[in-house]
Design a protein around this motif. Structure first.
Motif, mmCIF file in Angstrom:
data_model
loop_
_atom_site.group_PDB
_atom_site.id
_atom_site.type_symbol
_atom_site.label_atom_id
_atom_site.label_comp_id
_atom_site.label_asym_id
_atom_site.label_seq_id
_atom_site.Cartn_x
_atom_site.Cartn_y
_atom_site.Cartn_z
ATOM 1 N N TYR A 52 23.245 25.149 -19.040
ATOM 2 C CA TYR A 52 24.551 24.826 -19.810
ATOM 3 C C TYR A 52 25.811 25.408 -18.888
ATOM 4 N N VAL A 53 25.431 26.501 -18.121
ATOM 5 C CA VAL A 53 26.364 26.835 -17.040
ATOM 6 C C VAL A 53 26.711 25.616 -15.934
ATOM 7 N N ILE A 54 25.668 25.133 -15.375
ATOM 8 C CA ILE A 54 25.861 24.034 -14.359
ATOM 9 C C ILE A 54 26.330 23.122 -15.038
ATOM 10 N N ARG A 55 26.039 22.768 -16.268
ATOM 11 C CA ARG A 55 26.718 21.493 -16.914
ATOM 12 C C ARG A 55 28.127 21.768 -17.554
ATOM 13 N N GLY A 56 28.762 23.077 -17.012
ATOM 14 C CA GLY A 56 30.292 23.488 -17.938
ATOM 15 C C GLY A 56 30.172 23.617 -19.235
ATOM 16 N N VAL A 57 29.222 23.822 -19.898
ATOM 17 C CA VAL A 57 29.141 24.204 -21.579
ATOM 18 C C VAL A 57 29.830 25.644 -21.479
ATOM 19 N N SER A 58 30.738 25.824 -22.384
ATOM 20 C CA SER A 58 31.338 26.957 -22.594
ATOM 21 C C SER A 58 30.336 28.014 -23.168
ATOM 22 N N HIS A 59 30.688 29.355 -23.245
ATOM 23 C CA HIS A 59 29.826 30.255 -23.748
ATOM 24 C C HIS A 59 29.625 30.264 -25.312
ATOM 25 N N THR A 60 30.925 29.859 -25.738
ATOM 26 C CA THR A 60 30.926 29.763 -27.225
ATOM 27 C C THR A 60 29.968 28.613 -27.669
ATOM 28 N N GLU A 61 30.016 27.598 -26.955
ATOM 29 C CA GLU A 61 29.180 26.444 -27.677
ATOM 30 C C GLU A 61 27.553 26.609 -27.312
ATOM 31 N N ALA A 62 27.332 27.258 -25.864
ATOM 32 C CA ALA A 62 26.024 27.594 -25.534
ATOM 33 C C ALA A 62 25.533 28.589 -26.439
ATOM 34 N N THR A 63 26.124 29.367 -27.044
ATOM 35 C CA THR A 63 25.744 30.289 -28.012
ATOM 36 C C THR A 63 25.404 29.890 -29.207
ATOM 37 N N LYS A 64 25.959 28.876 -29.896
ATOM 38 C CA LYS A 64 25.707 28.140 -31.208
ATOM 39 C C LYS A 64 24.386 27.568 -30.990
ATOM 40 N N ARG A 65 24.411 26.947 -29.618
ATOM 41 C CA ARG A 65 23.184 26.102 -29.369
ATOM 42 C C ARG A 65 21.905 26.784 -29.559
ATOM 43 N N LEU A 66 21.889 28.269 -29.044
ATOM 44 C CA LEU A 66 20.867 28.971 -28.825
ATOM 45 C C LEU A 66 20.406 30.131 -29.929
ATOM 46 N N TYR A 67 21.286 29.844 -30.805
ATOM 47 C CA TYR A 67 21.089 30.984 -31.905
ATOM 48 C C TYR A 67 19.890 30.918 -32.619
ATOM 49 N N ASN A 68 19.261 29.937 -32.634
ATOM 50 C CA ASN A 68 17.933 29.667 -33.315
ATOM 51 C C ASN A 68 16.920 30.549 -32.511
ATOM 52 N N VAL A 69 17.085 30.430 -31.267
ATOM 53 C CA VAL A 69 16.158 30.904 -30.325
ATOM 54 C C VAL A 69 16.423 32.605 -30.276
ATOM 55 N N LEU A 70 17.548 32.970 -30.178
ATOM 56 C CA LEU A 70 17.646 34.621 -30.057
ATOM 57 C C LEU A 70 18.924 34.720 -31.118
ATOM 58 N N PRO A 71 18.908 35.067 -32.410
ATOM 59 C CA PRO A 71 20.038 35.196 -33.491
ATOM 60 C C PRO A 71 20.716 36.560 -32.976
ATOM 61 N N ASN A 72 21.429 36.710 -32.036
ATOM 62 C CA ASN A 72 22.037 37.656 -31.820
ATOM 63 C C ASN A 72 23.044 37.700 -30.828
#
Length: 365
Positions: A52-72
């Protein structure tokens, strides 16, 4: 490129925290299983965050996408910062990919969360109790942490400050042969407990350093720029194939610490380094030279030198590195004083720092 003048009052602009390592023991088997699951999920999140960092995805968007992996949210925010640091490191060393084999867990600190929202240290009589938030049900994993005796009073003070919402501390938990805990102590608190400010022979001298993968050169000059002392320490074996990376690191750090103490003994009150933070890529067309550079953790060595100098009660100057290794000024220094190229670089670093500091102000009576 501006010169940086560092002391105990402003060092946290550059070095926010110092890591203290300890042993972590999880006595309950169920808690240990949950901790391993949490660490695996965290590492999986970091791997995804790198893309996500390499592709320029923001922290907020990356967090939303991975919340199912680590809900914190805090765990994921820390994972994003880890991923960003890994990507920046790859860019500095001209790396093309990163392979993460081991798993770990980290949570950034905040004084508003009583030190750390997810991983907390609670002082006990002979150890520190560690509470680790398990995000899937909101319960706490319980463990015990043991640190070297010299760190106990500092960590107790840190825990007390955190309980009053005065300080925060980041925590990393790693897994090798045994679980380890790594606490990030604010730099000012670390220096408070570990500084030796007694000046042996404060002559107001400046010590310049040239640090390379296989040697460290030091030149001490007086207030007029005259060379009063020179010393070099070589360790060419550390860049050879098959040499232990951990042992290489240890050799370099020990050599640098020794030279800084030596500089203080001969009257230096100011230590000068090249501002390596400004040097992004140093690769050449020589494969052998590139291998040496890639094995050389320049940032880690510089940070160690800065902290060691401040612990000794010395001032630190980071100077512009341009022209210190390849310039007419560098060639003149070699010819005039009969110096090799590395010693000449250290000499120029000292001279540049001398022009930026008031040596009379730094003299000790």
């Amino acid at each position: 490129m501006s010169t940086l003048l560092l002391n105990r009052e402003n060092i946290e602009q550059l070095i926010e925290a110092v890591t203290v390592n300890g042993k972590l023991i999880v006595e309950n088997k169920e808690d240990y299983t949950r901790l391993v699951r949490l660490a695996r999920a965290y590492s999986k999140a970091v791997k995804a965050m790198i893309n996500y960092v390499i592709r320029g995805v923001s922290h907020t968007e990356a967090t939303k996408r991975l919340y199912n992996v680590l809900p914190n949210y805090i765990y994921l925010e820390t994972a994003y910062k880890n991923a960003k640091a890994i990507v920046e490191s790859l860019e500095e060393t001209n790396g093309s990919k990163c392979e993460i084999k081991k798993f770990w867990l980290a949570s950034r600190g905040s004084k508003y969360d009583y030190g750390n929202r997810n991983i907390r240290l609670i002082p006990r009589e002979n150890f520190f109790e560690v509470l680790i938030k398990y995000p899937w049900d909101g319960t706490w994993i319980r463990a015990k942490a043991f640190f070297g005796e010299r760190y106990i009073s500092m960590l107790r003070e840190l825990a007390e400050l955190a309980s009053r919402r005065s300080e925060g501390y980041g925590v990393v938990i790693s897994f090798r042969k045994h679980p380890r805990i790594h606490v990030q102590v604010p730099t000012h608190l670390y220096l408070k407990h570990f500084s030796n400010t007694m000046q042996l022979n404060g002559g107001g001298f400046v010590a310049g350093f040239d640090m390379n993968s296989d040697r460290i050169n030091m030149v001490v000059v007086d207030e007029r720029g005259k060379i009063v002392y020179m010393k070099s320490m070589r360790f060419s074996e550390v860049v050879s194939h098959g040499f232990s990376a951990e042992l290489s690191k240890q050799r370099r750090l020990q050599a640098l610490s020794h030279l800084i103490k030596l500089a203080k003994q001969v009257g230096a009150t100011c230590i000068a380094f090249e501002n390596l933070f400004a040097v992004k890529k140093r690769f050449t067309g020589n494969p052998t030279a590139n291998r040496k550079i890639s094995k050389f953790a320049k940032r880690q060595l510089l940070l160690h030198g800065i902290l060691r100098s401040l612990r000794e009660g010395l001032h630190v100057v980071l100077v512009d590195p341009r022209g210190t290794t390849n310039s007419e000024e560098h060639s003149k220094a070699m010819r005039r004083y009969g110096l090799d190229r590395h010693t000449a670089s250290a000499y120029l670093v000292a001279l540049r720092a001398l022009s930026k500091v008031d040596t009379n102000q730094h003299k000790q009576t």
